[in-house]
Design a protein around this motif. Structure first.
Motif, mmCIF file in Angstrom:
data_model
loop_
_atom_site.group_PDB
_atom_site.id
_atom_site.type_symbol
_atom_site.label_atom_id
_atom_site.label_comp_id
_atom_site.label_asym_id
_atom_site.label_seq_id
_atom_site.Cartn_x
_atom_site.Cartn_y
_atom_site.Cartn_z
ATOM 1 N N TYR A 1 0.152 16.475 -3.488
ATOM 2 C CA TYR A 1 0.826 15.185 -3.340
ATOM 3 C C TYR A 1 -0.216 14.086 -3.111
ATOM 4 C CZ TYR A 1 5.717 16.726 -2.576
ATOM 5 O OH TYR A 1 6.988 17.199 -2.723
ATOM 6 N N PRO A 2 0.139 12.826 -3.377
ATOM 7 C CA PRO A 2 -0.693 11.738 -2.843
ATOM 8 C C PRO A 2 -0.649 11.791 -1.317
ATOM 9 C CG PRO A 2 1.361 10.868 -3.713
ATOM 10 C CD PRO A 2 1.304 12.310 -4.113
ATOM 11 N N PHE A 3 -1.717 11.359 -0.681
ATOM 12 C CA PHE A 3 -1.769 11.422 0.778
ATOM 13 C C PHE A 3 -0.750 10.477 1.425
ATOM 14 C CE2 PHE A 3 -5.771 13.208 -0.503
ATOM 15 C CZ PHE A 3 -6.042 14.168 0.446
ATOM 16 N N PHE A 4 -0.378 9.429 0.720
ATOM 17 C CA PHE A 4 0.573 8.449 1.250
ATOM 18 C C PHE A 4 1.069 7.608 0.087
ATOM 19 C CE2 PHE A 4 -3.737 6.834 1.477
ATOM 20 C CZ PHE A 4 -3.645 5.648 0.790
ATOM 21 N N HIS A 5 2.181 6.909 0.325
ATOM 22 C CA HIS A 5 2.644 5.914 -0.642
ATOM 23 C C HIS A 5 3.476 4.882 0.104
ATOM 24 C CE1 HIS A 5 6.769 7.523 -0.670
ATOM 25 N NE2 HIS A 5 6.246 8.740 -0.792
ATOM 26 N N GLY A 6 3.628 3.705 -0.497
ATOM 27 C CA GLY A 6 4.468 2.681 0.088
ATOM 28 C C GLY A 6 5.929 3.090 0.047
ATOM 29 N N SER A 7 6.739 2.383 0.826
ATOM 30 C CA SER A 7 8.134 2.774 0.940
ATOM 31 C C SER A 7 9.008 1.543 1.081
ATOM 32 C CB SER A 7 8.321 3.693 2.155
ATOM 33 O OG SER A 7 9.669 4.085 2.294
ATOM 34 N N GLY A 8 10.260 1.699 0.652
ATOM 35 C CA GLY A 8 11.256 0.644 0.744
ATOM 36 C C GLY A 8 12.552 1.148 0.161
ATOM 37 N N LEU A 9 13.138 0.364 -0.743
ATOM 38 C CA LEU A 9 14.322 0.809 -1.467
ATOM 39 C C LEU A 9 13.958 1.786 -2.580
ATOM 40 C CD1 LEU A 9 16.069 -2.665 -1.609
ATOM 41 C CD2 LEU A 9 16.784 -0.713 -0.230
ATOM 42 N N LEU A 10 12.668 1.985 -2.774
ATOM 43 C CA LEU A 10 12.124 2.983 -3.692
ATOM 44 C C LEU A 10 10.708 3.269 -3.238
ATOM 45 C CD1 LEU A 10 11.129 1.331 -7.098
ATOM 46 C CD2 LEU A 10 11.319 0.107 -4.971
ATOM 47 N N ASP A 11 10.067 4.276 -3.867
ATOM 48 C CA ASP A 11 8.653 4.512 -3.597
ATOM 49 C C ASP A 11 7.860 3.335 -4.147
ATOM 50 O OD1 ASP A 11 9.353 6.879 -2.521
ATOM 51 O OD2 ASP A 11 8.528 8.146 -4.107
ATOM 52 N N GLU A 12 7.134 2.657 -3.278
ATOM 53 C CA GLU A 12 6.456 1.428 -3.660
ATOM 54 C C GLU A 12 4.943 1.593 -3.570
ATOM 55 O OE1 GLU A 12 7.833 -1.620 -1.054
ATOM 56 O OE2 GLU A 12 9.820 -1.739 -1.949
ATOM 57 N N PRO A 13 4.187 0.737 -4.265
ATOM 58 C CA PRO A 13 2.774 0.617 -3.928
ATOM 59 C C PRO A 13 2.659 0.030 -2.525
ATOM 60 C CG PRO A 13 3.293 -0.393 -6.068
ATOM 61 C CD PRO A 13 4.591 -0.134 -5.366
ATOM 62 N N PRO A 14 1.530 0.187 -1.843
ATOM 63 C CA PRO A 14 0.317 0.864 -2.319
ATOM 64 C C PRO A 14 0.438 2.374 -2.164
ATOM 65 C CG PRO A 14 -0.030 0.064 -0.115
ATOM 66 C CD PRO A 14 1.352 -0.388 -0.503
ATOM 67 N N ALA A 15 -0.347 3.087 -2.941
ATOM 68 C CA ALA A 15 -0.312 4.542 -2.871
ATOM 69 C C ALA A 15 -1.720 5.089 -3.002
ATOM 70 C CB ALA A 15 0.569 5.108 -3.978
ATOM 71 N N ALA A 16 -1.880 6.309 -2.530
ATOM 72 C CA ALA A 16 -3.107 7.038 -2.777
ATOM 73 C C ALA A 16 -3.141 7.433 -4.251
ATOM 74 C CB ALA A 16 -3.166 8.272 -1.884
#
Length: 427
Positions: free
Chosen positions: A328-343
């Motif tokens: 998996y990516p180590f992290f990703h942005g979040s909100g009403l969907l998977d958002e940037p920023p991401a690993a």
């Protein structure tokens, strides 16, 4: 109108986004529209891509609903959907009471409203056409083509680049949705702990997860990626992705690894967790310690002013030192969907087994961004030991929770009940 609707149809968890939150969003959007000379926005939203295809529409309407929204620079917006107006206007938290049918042509209905508002030339923004959001769950081509034909003097342009920036920093009310999701997650985790015993089939455990979420008011399309077994890895084996599950029973030494989302007012509050029934294999026990070091390195590193490359390097270092890798990516942005920023993400869908690492555009972290920490620890051995197959690790897992960037660091958006690490089930 909204106050009446809220009192008539309260949400199970008791929290509704306010009119002040609506006004904050609409004012921010209109400020950007005015600066770019846009007379209106046209936003589409559909229950596609694990319901993430409705994120833009929901941000403007606060409705879990499909269709299109005409959002003018001045005046009230109009929603065109598939649901009759009386049902829409009675939904909790309805921000757009002007709900109409778009049949038999949504594009013609949209064009009529734009003309009613005096938009016959100039520019209109569209959400969204280009980039990953356009490819992932974009504005329908047929609708856009008809709008071009019906309104040749109007320039329709993609608005996703500036709109995405409006969603990046979360308000206090949005962060409260994550806190509620964390409270619900405690009951979900308790349901797994009470249900997962030797001999129990995976479907029973998945059903317990779903039931606990529904009782607390999570939206029914909250997702679960579930896997169990001794050589399980992220979203592999039993219950792959959103399948109903296989007839596999839990055995001693098995791992359960799950990505469990609590949707609260549309927000994706995502937890990744691993459970073990009894003692795991010695290698898996070492991996648990490496994962904890990765997660703690992320918490110690994340703060305003650093970028995702620095955060990923800190979280990856314990894996490299121990001889494991990541999936998996180590992290990703979040909100009403998977958002940037991401690993960075790994792309391994090549027939010859090649793998590439694809980075996201650089982003500097700011206060009140919300990330999903989900570092994975996996073996370098391939599942199936077949080098011609797309690379999938033989054994591994991902764990983590939502994290908000604070003024001088970060904090997990979860109560004291959760501790980073594997949860051990009674054998």
């Amino acid at each position: 109108m909204v106050d009446t609707i809220q009192s008539r149809y309260p949400r199970v968890h008791g929290f509704e986004l306010s009119l002040a939150e609506r006004d904050r969003r609409w004012s921010a959007a209109r400020a950007q529209m005015s600066a770019r000379g846009l007379a209106a926005l046209v936003i589409s939203g559909f229950h596609s891509v694990l319901y993430e295809g409705q994120a833009g529409l929901r941000w403007f309407t606060n409705l879990d609903i499909e269709g299109y929204l005409v959002f003018p620079l001045e005046g009230e917006p109009v929603h065109f959907g598939f649901t009759p107006k009386p049902k829409v206007s009675r939904l909790a938290g309805c921000w757009v009471p002007d709900a109409r049918s778009g049949f038999p042509s949504f594009a013609l209905a949209i064009a009529d409203v734009l003309r009613e508002r005096g938009v016959t030339s100039g520019k209109v923004g569209v959400l969204s056409i280009g980039g990953v959001f356009g490819e992932y769950a974009g504005f329908p081509y047929a609708t856009l083509a008809t709008l071009h034909s019906e309104m040749p003097e109007v320039g329709f342009e993609d608005a996703i680049d500036w709109f995405a920036q409006l969603r990046k920093i979360k308000s206090a009310e949005e962060i409260r949705c994550y806190e509620i999701g964390g409270e619900i997650a405690e009951e979900v985790f308790e349901a797994v702990y009470e249900t997962a015993r030797e001999g129990v089939p995976d479907a029973e455990i998945r059903a317990a997860i779903s039931a606990a979420r529904i009782r607390r008011g999570c939206e029914p399309h909250s997702t679960t990626f579930y896997s169990q077994g001794k050589d399980t890895s992220p979203i592999l084996e039993s219950g792959l992705l959103t399948e109903p599950g296989y007839a596999r029973t839990l055995e001693r030494g098995d791992l359960i690894t799950a990505e469990i989302t609590m949707r609260v007012n549309g927000y994706e509050i995502e937890f990744n967790q691993t459970w073990v029934l009894g003692e795991a294999a010695a290698e898996a026990e070492r991996m648990f310690e490496v994962w904890k070091a990765s997660f703690e390195a992320g918490i110690a590193t994340l703060r305003p002013g650093i970028d995702q490359k620095q955060l990923q390097a800190a979280m990856r270092a314990p894996l490299d030192e121990a001889g494991f890798t990541w999936f998996y990516p180590f992290f990703h942005g979040s909100g009403l969907l998977d958002e940037p920023p991401a690993a960075n993400v790994r792309v391994s869908n090549f027939s010859d087994g090649r793998e590439i690492e694809r980075p996201y555009a650089p982003t500097v972290f700011e206060e009140n961004m919300v990330l999903i920490f989900e570092p994975s620890v996996v073996t370098t051995r391939r599942w199936g030991d077949d080098d011609t197959l797309p690379w999938t690790p033989q054994r591994g897992f991902s764990m983590g929770c939502p994290v908000v960037v604070t003024a001088d660091g970060c904090r997990p958006l979860v109560g004291d009940w959760w501790r980073p690490g594997v949860i051990r089930l009674p054998a």
